[in-house]
Write a protein that holds these residues in place. Structure first.
Motif, mmCIF file in Angstrom:
data_model
loop_
_atom_site.group_PDB
_atom_site.id
_atom_site.type_symbol
_atom_site.label_atom_id
_atom_site.label_comp_id
_atom_site.label_asym_id
_atom_site.label_seq_id
_atom_site.Cartn_x
_atom_site.Cartn_y
_atom_site.Cartn_z
ATOM 1 N N ARG A 158 -14.024 -1.429 19.298
ATOM 2 C CA ARG A 158 -14.458 -1.246 17.924
ATOM 3 C C ARG A 158 -15.981 -1.287 17.861
ATOM 4 N N LEU A 159 -16.555 -0.280 17.212
ATOM 5 C CA LEU A 159 -17.995 -0.226 16.981
ATOM 6 C C LEU A 159 -18.286 -0.668 15.549
ATOM 7 N N LEU A 160 -19.487 -1.140 15.314
ATOM 8 C CA LEU A 160 -19.887 -1.568 13.970
ATOM 9 C C LEU A 160 -18.839 -2.494 13.355
ATOM 10 N N PRO A 161 -18.583 -3.644 13.980
ATOM 11 C CA PRO A 161 -17.478 -4.510 13.550
ATOM 12 C C PRO A 161 -17.589 -5.013 12.116
ATOM 13 N N GLY A 162 -18.750 -4.949 11.507
ATOM 14 C CA GLY A 162 -18.879 -5.372 10.118
ATOM 15 C C GLY A 162 -18.568 -4.280 9.122
ATOM 16 N N TRP A 163 -18.242 -3.076 9.623
ATOM 17 C CA TRP A 163 -18.028 -1.926 8.752
ATOM 18 C C TRP A 163 -16.618 -1.361 8.931
ATOM 19 N N TYR A 164 -16.085 -0.813 7.843
ATOM 20 C CA TYR A 164 -14.738 -0.224 7.877
ATOM 21 C C TYR A 164 -14.625 0.785 6.740
ATOM 22 N N THR A 165 -13.577 1.573 6.769
ATOM 23 C CA THR A 165 -13.276 2.472 5.664
ATOM 24 C C THR A 165 -11.894 2.150 5.127
ATOM 25 N N ASP A 166 -11.649 2.508 3.894
ATOM 26 C CA ASP A 166 -10.371 2.226 3.236
ATOM 27 C C ASP A 166 -9.597 3.530 3.097
ATOM 28 N N PHE A 167 -8.474 3.620 3.808
ATOM 29 C CA PHE A 167 -7.643 4.819 3.747
ATOM 30 C C PHE A 167 -6.593 4.751 2.644
ATOM 31 N N GLY A 168 -6.560 3.653 1.899
ATOM 32 C CA GLY A 168 -5.605 3.553 0.805
ATOM 33 C C GLY A 168 -4.314 2.863 1.222
ATOM 34 N N PRO A 169 -3.366 2.766 0.309
ATOM 35 C CA PRO A 169 -2.142 2.021 0.589
ATOM 36 C C PRO A 169 -1.145 2.783 1.453
ATOM 37 N N LEU A 170 -0.440 2.032 2.258
ATOM 38 C CA LEU A 170 0.745 2.521 2.957
ATOM 39 C C LEU A 170 1.937 2.037 2.144
ATOM 40 N N SER A 171 2.766 2.956 1.712
ATOM 41 C CA SER A 171 3.823 2.593 0.772
ATOM 42 C C SER A 171 5.179 3.110 1.210
ATOM 43 N N LEU A 172 6.197 2.494 0.654
ATOM 44 C CA LEU A 172 7.574 2.949 0.806
ATOM 45 C C LEU A 172 7.951 3.609 -0.520
ATOM 46 N N TYR A 173 8.277 4.878 -0.456
ATOM 47 C CA TYR A 173 8.595 5.660 -1.659
ATOM 48 C C TYR A 173 10.100 5.883 -1.738
ATOM 49 N N TYR A 174 10.618 5.853 -2.944
ATOM 50 C CA TYR A 174 12.038 6.139 -3.143
ATOM 51 C C TYR A 174 12.257 6.640 -4.566
ATOM 52 N N PRO A 175 13.339 7.393 -4.785
ATOM 53 C CA PRO A 175 13.589 7.932 -6.125
ATOM 54 C C PRO A 175 13.898 6.831 -7.130
ATOM 55 N N HIS A 176 13.438 7.037 -8.342
ATOM 56 C CA HIS A 176 13.726 6.105 -9.428
ATOM 57 C C HIS A 176 15.082 6.463 -10.010
ATOM 58 N N LYS A 177 16.064 5.647 -9.687
ATOM 59 C CA LYS A 177 17.418 5.900 -10.165
ATOM 60 C C LYS A 177 17.985 4.642 -10.803
ATOM 61 N N LYS A 178 18.845 4.846 -11.779
ATOM 62 C CA LYS A 178 19.476 3.705 -12.433
ATOM 63 C C LYS A 178 20.354 2.941 -11.448
ATOM 64 N N LEU A 179 21.049 3.697 -10.596
ATOM 65 C CA LEU A 179 21.924 3.080 -9.595
ATOM 66 C C LEU A 179 21.492 3.592 -8.221
ATOM 67 N N LEU A 180 20.593 2.870 -7.590
ATOM 68 C CA LEU A 180 20.124 3.257 -6.270
ATOM 69 C C LEU A 180 21.240 3.027 -5.259
ATOM 70 N N PRO A 181 21.532 3.987 -4.384
ATOM 71 C CA PRO A 181 22.596 3.782 -3.391
ATOM 72 C C PRO A 181 22.357 2.516 -2.579
ATOM 73 N N ARG A 182 23.436 1.844 -2.233
ATOM 74 C CA ARG A 182 23.316 0.590 -1.490
ATOM 75 C C ARG A 182 22.619 0.797 -0.156
ATOM 76 N N SER A 183 22.850 1.943 0.485
ATOM 77 C CA SER A 183 22.198 2.194 1.774
ATOM 78 C C SER A 183 20.680 2.234 1.607
ATOM 79 N N THR A 184 20.204 2.816 0.507
ATOM 80 C CA THR A 184 18.764 2.850 0.248
ATOM 81 C C THR A 184 18.246 1.467 -0.107
#
Length: 307
Positions: free
Chosen positions: A258-284
Protein backbone atom coordinates in the motif's frame (compact mmCIF):
# COMPACT_ATOMS: atom_id res chain seq x y z
CA UNK A 1 -53.26 -22.96 -13.01
CA UNK A 2 -53.41 -22.86 -16.82
CA UNK A 3 -54.30 -19.16 -16.75
CA UNK A 4 -51.26 -18.49 -14.54
CA UNK A 5 -48.99 -20.30 -16.98
CA UNK A 6 -50.31 -18.21 -19.88
CA UNK A 7 -49.83 -15.00 -17.90
CA UNK A 8 -46.30 -15.99 -16.89
CA UNK A 9 -45.33 -16.63 -20.51
CA UNK A 10 -46.71 -13.22 -21.48
CA UNK A 11 -45.03 -11.32 -18.61
CA UNK A 12 -41.64 -12.95 -19.10
CA UNK A 13 -41.79 -12.35 -22.87
CA UNK A 14 -42.65 -8.69 -22.27
CA UNK A 15 -39.75 -8.24 -19.86
CA UNK A 16 -37.27 -10.20 -21.98
CA UNK A 17 -38.30 -8.79 -25.36
CA UNK A 18 -38.20 -12.22 -26.97
CA UNK A 19 -39.85 -15.61 -26.74
CA UNK A 20 -36.44 -17.31 -26.74
CA UNK A 21 -35.18 -15.48 -23.64
CA UNK A 22 -38.53 -15.96 -21.88
CA UNK A 23 -38.33 -19.66 -22.68
CA UNK A 24 -34.83 -19.86 -21.18
CA UNK A 25 -36.03 -18.26 -17.95
CA UNK A 26 -39.11 -20.50 -17.75
CA UNK A 27 -37.45 -23.75 -18.77
CA UNK A 28 -39.73 -24.12 -21.82
CA UNK A 29 -39.23 -24.10 -25.57
CA UNK A 30 -39.72 -20.86 -27.53
CA UNK A 31 -42.54 -22.54 -29.41
CA UNK A 32 -44.34 -23.36 -26.15
CA UNK A 33 -44.01 -19.78 -24.91
CA UNK A 34 -45.25 -18.39 -28.23
CA UNK A 35 -48.20 -20.78 -28.13
CA UNK A 36 -49.08 -19.75 -24.57
CA UNK A 37 -49.06 -16.08 -25.54
CA UNK A 38 -51.20 -16.79 -28.61
CA UNK A 39 -53.74 -18.65 -26.46
CA UNK A 40 -53.85 -15.75 -24.01
CA UNK A 41 -54.42 -13.31 -26.88
CA UNK A 42 -57.22 -15.51 -28.16
CA UNK A 43 -58.90 -15.67 -24.75
CA UNK A 44 -58.60 -11.90 -24.27
CA UNK A 45 -59.52 -10.99 -27.83
CA UNK A 46 -56.53 -8.63 -27.73
CA UNK A 47 -53.26 -8.55 -29.65
CA UNK A 48 -50.51 -8.19 -27.04
CA UNK A 49 -47.36 -8.13 -29.22
CA UNK A 50 -46.22 -6.89 -32.58
CA UNK A 51 -44.09 -9.72 -33.93
CA UNK A 52 -41.34 -9.67 -36.53
CA UNK A 53 -38.39 -11.92 -37.32
CA UNK A 54 -36.08 -9.64 -35.30
CA UNK A 55 -38.19 -8.05 -32.60
CA UNK A 56 -41.06 -8.52 -30.20
CA UNK A 57 -42.70 -5.33 -28.97
CA UNK A 58 -45.79 -4.70 -26.90
CA UNK A 59 -48.85 -3.18 -28.52
CA UNK A 60 -50.50 -0.33 -26.65
CA UNK A 61 -53.10 -2.80 -25.42
CA UNK A 62 -50.33 -5.18 -24.37
CA UNK A 63 -48.54 -2.43 -22.47
CA UNK A 64 -51.70 -1.48 -20.58
CA UNK A 65 -52.46 -5.14 -19.83
CA UNK A 66 -48.92 -5.66 -18.48
CA UNK A 67 -49.32 -2.67 -16.16
CA UNK A 68 -52.60 -4.11 -14.90
CA UNK A 69 -51.49 -7.69 -14.26
CA UNK A 70 -47.76 -7.44 -13.53
CA UNK A 71 -47.87 -6.56 -9.84
CA UNK A 72 -50.95 -8.68 -8.92
CA UNK A 73 -49.37 -11.68 -10.67
CA UNK A 74 -46.11 -11.21 -8.74
CA UNK A 75 -48.08 -10.99 -5.47
CA UNK A 76 -49.96 -14.17 -6.35
CA UNK A 77 -46.73 -16.01 -7.14
CA UNK A 78 -45.28 -14.89 -3.84
CA UNK A 79 -48.36 -16.03 -1.95
CA UNK A 80 -48.23 -19.48 -3.59
CA UNK A 81 -44.50 -19.86 -2.88
CA UNK A 82 -44.94 -18.64 0.69
CA UNK A 83 -47.82 -21.05 1.36
CA UNK A 84 -45.90 -23.97 -0.15
CA UNK A 85 -42.97 -23.41 2.22
CA UNK A 86 -44.88 -22.71 5.41
CA UNK A 87 -44.69 -26.25 6.71
CA UNK A 88 -41.45 -27.32 5.00
CA UNK A 89 -37.87 -26.28 4.58
CA UNK A 90 -36.89 -23.45 2.20
CA UNK A 91 -36.54 -24.86 -1.30
CA UNK A 92 -36.34 -24.04 -4.98
CA UNK A 93 -33.97 -22.21 -7.29
CA UNK A 94 -32.23 -19.10 -5.94
CA UNK A 95 -31.17 -16.75 -8.77
CA UNK A 96 -28.43 -14.34 -7.68
CA UNK A 97 -26.27 -11.89 -9.64
CA UNK A 98 -22.73 -11.21 -8.38
CA UNK A 99 -19.57 -9.62 -9.75
CA UNK A 100 -17.10 -12.16 -11.13
CA UNK A 101 -14.02 -11.81 -8.90
CA UNK A 102 -15.87 -10.72 -5.77
CA UNK A 103 -18.30 -13.60 -6.09
CA UNK A 104 -15.51 -16.10 -6.68
CA UNK A 105 -13.28 -14.92 -3.84
CA UNK A 106 -15.80 -14.08 -1.11
CA UNK A 107 -19.26 -15.45 -1.84
CA UNK A 108 -18.59 -18.88 -3.33
CA UNK A 109 -16.62 -19.90 -0.17
CA UNK A 110 -19.70 -18.98 1.89
CA UNK A 111 -21.87 -21.43 -0.04
CA UNK A 112 -20.65 -24.54 1.75
CA UNK A 113 -22.39 -23.76 5.02
CA UNK A 114 -25.46 -22.46 3.19
CA UNK A 115 -25.84 -25.68 1.19
CA UNK A 116 -25.52 -27.78 4.32
CA UNK A 117 -28.13 -25.73 6.15
CA UNK A 118 -30.56 -25.53 3.22
CA UNK A 119 -30.11 -28.63 1.05
CA UNK A 120 -33.38 -28.08 -0.84
CA UNK A 121 -32.24 -24.71 -2.24
CA UNK A 122 -30.38 -24.75 -5.57
CA UNK A 123 -28.24 -21.61 -6.12
CA UNK A 124 -28.37 -20.44 -9.75
CA UNK A 125 -25.82 -17.61 -9.90
CA UNK A 126 -24.90 -15.26 -12.71
CA UNK A 127 -21.36 -13.85 -12.56
CA UNK A 128 -21.28 -10.47 -14.30
CA UNK A 129 -19.43 -7.22 -13.58
CA UNK A 130 -22.29 -5.16 -14.96
CA UNK A 131 -24.96 -3.98 -12.50
CA UNK A 132 -27.92 -6.34 -12.60
CA UNK A 133 -31.52 -5.41 -13.29
CA UNK A 134 -33.28 -7.47 -10.63
CA UNK A 135 -36.79 -7.02 -11.95
CA UNK A 136 -36.14 -7.42 -15.66
CA UNK A 137 -33.54 -10.13 -15.07
CA UNK A 138 -35.77 -12.17 -12.80
CA UNK A 139 -33.20 -12.32 -9.98
CA UNK A 140 -34.04 -13.11 -6.37
CA UNK A 141 -31.07 -11.08 -5.14
CA UNK A 142 -27.86 -9.37 -6.24
CA UNK A 143 -24.69 -8.42 -4.38
CA UNK A 144 -22.53 -5.55 -5.52
CA UNK A 145 -22.47 -1.79 -5.86
CA UNK A 146 -23.93 0.80 -8.15
CA UNK A 147 -27.24 -0.97 -8.79
CA UNK A 148 -29.97 1.57 -9.44
CA UNK A 149 -32.66 1.57 -6.78
CA UNK A 150 -35.62 1.44 -9.12
CA UNK A 151 -39.14 1.02 -7.85
CA UNK A 152 -39.53 -2.34 -6.15
CA UNK A 153 -35.85 -2.84 -5.21
CA UNK A 154 -34.44 -2.75 -1.66
CA UNK A 155 -30.74 -2.36 -0.79
CA UNK A 156 -29.25 -3.66 2.47
CA UNK A 157 -25.74 -2.33 3.00
CA UNK A 158 -23.10 -4.93 3.84
CA UNK A 159 -19.98 -2.74 3.89
CA UNK A 160 -18.51 0.55 2.78
CA UNK A 161 -15.81 -0.14 0.21
CA UNK A 162 -12.62 1.93 0.18
CA UNK A 163 -9.80 1.86 -2.32
CA UNK A 164 -6.05 2.24 -1.85
CA UNK A 165 -3.10 2.99 -4.10
CA UNK A 166 -0.85 -0.06 -4.39
CA UNK A 167 2.12 -1.38 -6.32
CA UNK A 168 4.31 -4.50 -6.40
CA UNK A 169 7.62 -4.71 -4.55
CA UNK A 170 9.29 -5.22 -7.94
CA UNK A 171 7.93 -1.90 -9.19
CA UNK A 172 9.01 -0.13 -6.00
CA UNK A 173 12.53 -1.51 -6.37
CA UNK A 174 13.02 0.85 -9.32
CA UNK A 175 10.60 3.65 -8.42
CA UNK A 176 10.58 5.78 -5.27
CA UNK A 177 7.38 5.45 -3.25
CA UNK A 178 5.34 8.67 -3.26
CA UNK A 179 5.00 10.61 -0.01
CA UNK A 180 2.09 12.76 -1.24
CA UNK A 181 -0.65 12.18 -3.85
CA UNK A 182 0.88 14.90 -6.04
CA UNK A 183 3.93 12.67 -6.55
CA UNK A 184 1.81 10.05 -8.32
CA UNK A 185 2.29 12.16 -11.47
CA UNK A 186 5.78 10.65 -11.64
CA UNK A 187 4.45 7.08 -11.75
CA UNK A 188 3.02 4.73 -14.39
CA UNK A 189 -0.65 4.18 -13.62
CA UNK A 190 -3.02 1.28 -14.22
CA UNK A 191 -6.26 3.15 -14.74
CA UNK A 192 -9.84 1.89 -14.71
CA UNK A 193 -12.39 2.66 -17.39
CA UNK A 194 -16.00 2.76 -16.21
CA UNK A 195 -18.06 0.03 -17.81
CA UNK A 196 -21.22 2.16 -17.63
CA UNK A 197 -19.89 5.53 -18.88
CA UNK A 198 -16.75 4.53 -20.80
CA UNK A 199 -14.79 7.26 -19.04
CA UNK A 200 -11.53 6.90 -17.15
CA UNK A 201 -12.14 7.05 -13.42
CA UNK A 202 -10.50 9.92 -11.58
CA UNK A 203 -8.30 9.23 -8.57
CA UNK A 204 -9.98 11.27 -5.83
CA UNK A 205 -8.16 10.60 -2.55
CA UNK A 206 -9.16 11.55 1.01
CA UNK A 207 -7.27 11.56 4.28
CA UNK A 208 -8.47 11.23 7.86
CA UNK A 209 -8.34 15.02 8.31
CA UNK A 210 -10.99 15.42 5.64
CA UNK A 211 -8.71 16.79 2.92
CA UNK A 212 -9.43 15.79 -0.66
CA UNK A 213 -7.00 15.64 -3.59
CA UNK A 214 -7.51 14.63 -7.22
CA UNK A 215 -4.34 12.79 -8.11
CA UNK A 216 -2.86 12.27 -11.58
CA UNK A 217 -0.51 9.59 -12.91
CA UNK A 218 1.01 8.67 -16.25
CA UNK A 219 -1.63 6.43 -17.80
CA UNK A 220 0.23 3.26 -18.76
CA UNK A 221 -2.60 0.73 -18.92
CA UNK A 222 -6.39 1.03 -19.05
CA UNK A 223 -8.58 -1.86 -17.83
CA UNK A 224 -12.27 -2.12 -17.04
CA UNK A 225 -11.86 -4.83 -14.39
CA UNK A 226 -10.38 -4.20 -10.92
CA UNK A 227 -9.23 -7.80 -10.53
CA UNK A 228 -7.23 -7.57 -13.75
CA UNK A 229 -5.79 -4.27 -12.48
CA UNK A 230 -4.64 -5.95 -9.27
CA UNK A 231 -2.89 -8.71 -11.21
CA UNK A 232 -1.24 -6.18 -13.53
CA UNK A 233 -0.01 -4.26 -10.49
CA UNK A 234 1.41 -7.47 -8.98
CA UNK A 235 3.36 -8.00 -12.21
CA UNK A 236 5.03 -4.63 -11.68
CA UNK A 237 3.36 -2.77 -14.54
CA UNK A 238 2.58 0.31 -12.43
CA UNK A 239 0.56 1.68 -9.53
CA UNK A 240 -3.17 1.11 -9.27
CA UNK A 241 -6.06 2.48 -7.25
CA UNK A 242 -7.74 -0.74 -6.13
CA UNK A 243 -10.94 -1.49 -4.20
CA UNK A 244 -9.95 -3.32 -1.02
CA UNK A 245 -12.05 -6.42 -1.87
CA UNK A 246 -9.63 -6.90 -4.78
CA UNK A 247 -6.47 -5.84 -2.95
CA UNK A 248 -6.76 -7.03 0.68
CA UNK A 249 -5.53 -10.56 0.03
CA UNK A 250 -2.50 -9.45 -2.00
CA UNK A 251 -1.59 -6.76 0.53
CA UNK A 252 -1.71 -9.33 3.32
CA UNK A 253 0.49 -11.74 1.36
CA UNK A 254 2.99 -8.99 0.46
CA UNK A 255 2.49 -9.26 -3.27
CA UNK A 256 1.24 -5.67 -3.20
CA UNK A 257 2.35 -2.77 -1.02
CA UNK A 258 0.00 0.00 0.00
CA UNK A 259 1.27 3.44 -0.99
CA UNK A 260 0.24 6.68 0.70
CA UNK A 261 -1.16 4.85 3.75
CA UNK A 262 -2.89 7.98 5.04
CA UNK A 263 -4.93 8.34 1.86
CA UNK A 264 -7.84 6.36 0.41
CA UNK A 265 -10.82 6.70 -1.90
CA UNK A 266 -14.45 5.84 -1.22
CA UNK A 267 -16.05 3.53 -3.77
CA UNK A 268 -19.42 3.61 -2.03
CA UNK A 269 -21.49 0.90 -0.37
CA UNK A 270 -21.45 -2.80 -1.11
CA UNK A 271 -25.04 -3.92 -0.77
CA UNK A 272 -27.34 -6.90 -1.00
CA UNK A 273 -30.25 -6.05 -3.30
CA UNK A 274 -33.57 -7.86 -3.45
CA UNK A 275 -37.08 -7.18 -4.75
CA UNK A 276 -39.51 -5.40 -2.47
CA UNK A 277 -42.30 -7.90 -2.04
CA UNK A 278 -45.04 -8.30 0.52
CA UNK A 279 -44.22 -12.00 0.81
CA UNK A 280 -40.54 -12.57 0.11
CA UNK A 281 -39.85 -16.24 -0.74
CA UNK A 282 -38.38 -18.15 2.17
CA UNK A 283 -35.35 -19.14 0.09
CA UNK A 284 -34.55 -15.45 -0.46
CA UNK A 285 -35.20 -14.61 3.20
CA UNK A 286 -32.78 -17.21 4.53
CA UNK A 287 -30.16 -16.25 1.92
CA UNK A 288 -30.27 -12.62 3.03
CA UNK A 289 -29.98 -13.62 6.69
CA UNK A 290 -27.11 -16.00 5.95
CA UNK A 291 -25.07 -13.46 3.94
CA UNK A 292 -25.54 -10.69 6.51
CA UNK A 293 -24.41 -13.05 9.29
CA UNK A 294 -21.42 -14.28 7.27
CA UNK A 295 -20.25 -10.72 6.60
CA UNK A 296 -20.53 -9.97 10.31
CA UNK A 297 -18.70 -13.12 11.44
CA UNK A 298 -15.89 -12.68 8.91
CA UNK A 299 -15.62 -8.94 9.69
CA UNK A 300 -15.56 -8.13 5.98
CA UNK A 301 -16.79 -4.56 6.52
CA UNK A 302 -13.64 -3.83 8.57
CA UNK A 303 -11.49 -5.56 5.97
CA UNK A 304 -12.80 -3.30 3.21
CA UNK A 305 -12.28 -0.13 5.29
CA UNK A 306 -9.00 1.72 4.60
CA UNK A 307 -9.18 4.24 7.44
Amino acid sequence: MEALNLLESFIQSAHAGSFSEAARRLGLTPAAVSKNVARLESQLGLRLFQRSTRSLTLTEGGRQFLQSVGEPFADLQDAIAHAAQQDGEPSGTLRVSVAVAFGRDYLVPMLGGFLQRYPAIVPDWQFDNRPADLIQGGFDAAIGGGIELTQGVIARQLAQVHGVVAAAPAYLSTHAAPSHPAELAQHDGIVRRSGSTGRLRAWVLHDRAGRQVQAECRTRLVFDDPDAMAHAAMLGYGVALLPLPHAARWLQEGRLVRLLPGWYTDFGPLSLYYPHKKLLPRSTQVFIEYIVQAFREQRLAARFDAR
